[in-house]
Design an enzyme around this catalytic site. Structure first.
Site, mmCIF file in Angstrom:
data_model
loop_
_atom_site.group_PDB
_atom_site.id
_atom_site.type_symbol
_atom_site.label_atom_id
_atom_site.label_comp_id
_atom_site.label_asym_id
_atom_site.label_seq_id
_atom_site.Cartn_x
_atom_site.Cartn_y
_atom_site.Cartn_z
ATOM 1 N N ARG A 1 -11.415 6.939 9.367
ATOM 2 C CA ARG A 1 -11.034 5.783 9.316
ATOM 3 C C ARG A 1 -12.247 4.523 9.119
ATOM 4 N NH1 ARG A 1 -6.981 1.326 9.557
ATOM 5 N NH2 ARG A 1 -6.694 0.370 10.767
ATOM 6 N N ASP B 1 -8.994 -7.047 -4.564
ATOM 7 C CA ASP B 1 -8.549 -5.315 -3.899
ATOM 8 C C ASP B 1 -9.059 -4.671 -5.084
ATOM 9 O OD1 ASP B 1 -7.043 -3.516 -2.785
ATOM 10 O OD2 ASP B 1 -4.960 -3.803 -3.130
ATOM 11 N N SER C 1 0.881 -1.450 0.022
ATOM 12 C CA SER C 1 -0.241 0.160 -0.098
ATOM 13 C C SER C 1 1.023 1.313 -0.448
ATOM 14 C CB SER C 1 -0.932 0.131 0.979
ATOM 15 O OG SER C 1 -1.569 0.814 1.559
ATOM 16 N N HIS D 1 -8.177 -5.536 0.540
ATOM 17 C CA HIS D 1 -7.014 -4.643 0.099
ATOM 18 C C HIS D 1 -5.610 -4.749 0.988
ATOM 19 C CE1 HIS D 1 -3.986 -1.295 -0.686
ATOM 20 N NE2 HIS D 1 -3.996 -1.587 0.847
ATOM 21 N N ASP D 2 -5.913 -5.702 1.974
ATOM 22 C CA ASP D 2 -5.671 -6.310 3.365
ATOM 23 C C ASP D 2 -5.045 -7.005 4.065
ATOM 24 O OD1 ASP D 2 -5.971 -3.420 5.097
ATOM 25 O OD2 ASP D 2 -7.810 -4.128 5.975
#
EC number: 2.3.1.31
Length: 400
Positions: free
Chosen positions: A239, A335, A169, A368-369
């Site tokens: 967040r 992602d 990232s 993505h994580d």
């Protein structure tokens, strides 16, 4: 009347957070007036400091150093208990004994980026000129600024060439900037779930988060430290919004679906009826325990400005012309924040530059994580790439 629950205030005290900002629970490299950091905005940042952690030992010929670059909400505590939250390091899936990045084999370095809030100089730090917190008086920083500061740290540690630079990232952006700015100093690069520039969609999501922070009445135009408060509600919402982009629809459905949270029927209110709502609120409230709101603004803006090709006439291949660094580029099928198409564009540019590059798109629904989670194929690819580069570099261990 409906009941509405706000995001709770963080449990950690402002004093505990501010202590880590300027006096971190890690090593610190101080740079005085004779070593200013020249920022892209035209300002010389001086004095400044970089907080960092190391794992393992540097070998005799200083050839086994690995720099890990953290993502937007990470810090230097990659493989140790976090001093603020008490939680394990953020990348213990990849770093540790028996892991692809094993401290028994490599000397691993991870620093908090300039602009961060865990010991490296940033908007939460004390401005030596005023004796007050920098706030929005802190100059705007970029990904290249972060990398220049890291290069100064690597110099301070007496390391000429890094065996590998690794990150995902925003960390992956730093990896790519390292190879473009210091190609002779990077033997191998593992760039994960990243891109050579930020997309319009990603910039839009970041602006949403920044506006949430700035809309919090406790933000006080960035001078909340002077008021002894923290815009925790706005930062928590930022967040929450960002965390959605780190996941995938399939992962959210698998983990939560439409299941209720500790109840069978809806409350007909705006409470967190669904498990996914409760999960997002937890992510928001736990994040503000350890992160500074202004740092969030500065780091998201740094990602927005990132565009390697822009410095090379818009031709990405020129950024890597003649490079000898060995690359491994990894993407994940689910992602959508940094889709595989971005990684392919990077690989094509590297191929056009005649660089050594391998590419892997990993099938997973974790979004993505995925690079932070237990994805065995990712670990196998990382291990194989590092071991192959290590053999070419002449690194050996008892396991080889």
């Amino acid at each position: 009347m409906v009941g509405v629950k706000s995001v709770p205030s963080p449990a950690i005290s402002a004093d505990d957070r501010s202590h880590e900002v300027d006096h971190p629970s890690s090593e610190v490299a101080h740079f005085g007036a004779d070593q200013p950091l020249r920022l892209d905005c035209g300002v010389d940042l001086t004095p400044f400091q970089i907080a960092y952690k190391t794992y393992g030992e540097l070998n005799a010929d200083r050839s086994n150093a690995v720099l890990i670059c953290h993502a937007l909400t990470g810090d230097q505590h990659v493989a140790n208990v976090h001093p603020v939250t008490g939680k394990p390091g953020w990348w213990e899936t990849l770093v540790g004994p028996g892991r692809p990045l094993d401290p028994a084999r490599y000397f691993i370095i991870c620093s908090n980026v300039i602009g961060g809030c865990m010991g490296s100089t940033g908007p939460a730090s004390i401005n030596p000129a005023t004796g007050k917190v920098w706030g929005l008086d802190f100059p705007v920083i970029t990904i290249p600024d972060m990398v220049r500061a890291q290069a100064m740290l690597i110099d301070r540690l007496g390391i000429d060439t890094l065996f590998a630079v690794v990150g995902g990232s925003m960390g992956g952006m730093q990896v790519l900037q390292w190879t473009a700015a210091y190609p002779a100093r990077v033997y191998s690069a593992l760039a994960i779930a990243c891109a050579t520039r930020h997309s319009a969609q990603n910039i839009a999501f970041h602006e949403l988060g920044r506006q949430a922070v700035m809309a919090d009445p406790d933000w006080h135009n960035g001078a909340y430290a002077d008021q002894g408060i923290h815009p925790h509600r706005g930062l928590a919402v930022a967040r929450m919004a960002a965390h959605i982009t780190y996941l995938s629809d399939a992962a959210l459905h698998r983990k939560f679906g439409r299941r209720m949270q500790d109840r069978e029927l809806p409350t007909f209110s705006f409470d967190a009826d669904f498990q996914v709502e409760s999960y997002l609120r937890y992510q928001g409230s736990s994040f503000v325990e350890r992160f500074d709101a202004n740092s969030y603004l500065y780091l998201t803006r740094a990602m927005d400005y990132f565009d390697i090709a822009a410095d090379h006439g818009g031709v990405l291949a020129k950024a890597f012309a003649g490079i000898q660094t060995r690359f491994c580029v990894v993407s994940f099928t689910s992602d959508w924040l940094f889709p595989t198409s971005e990684s392919r564009a990077l690989v094509h540019a590297l191929n056009a530059s005649s660089a050594r590059v391998s590419f892997a798109e990993i099938e997973t629904d974790r979004g993505h994580d995925a690079f932070l989670l237990d994805v065995p194929e990712f670990f196998d690819i990382s291990r194989a790439f590092l071991q192959s580069a290590g053999k070419a570099r002449g690194l050996t261990s008892k396991n080889d």
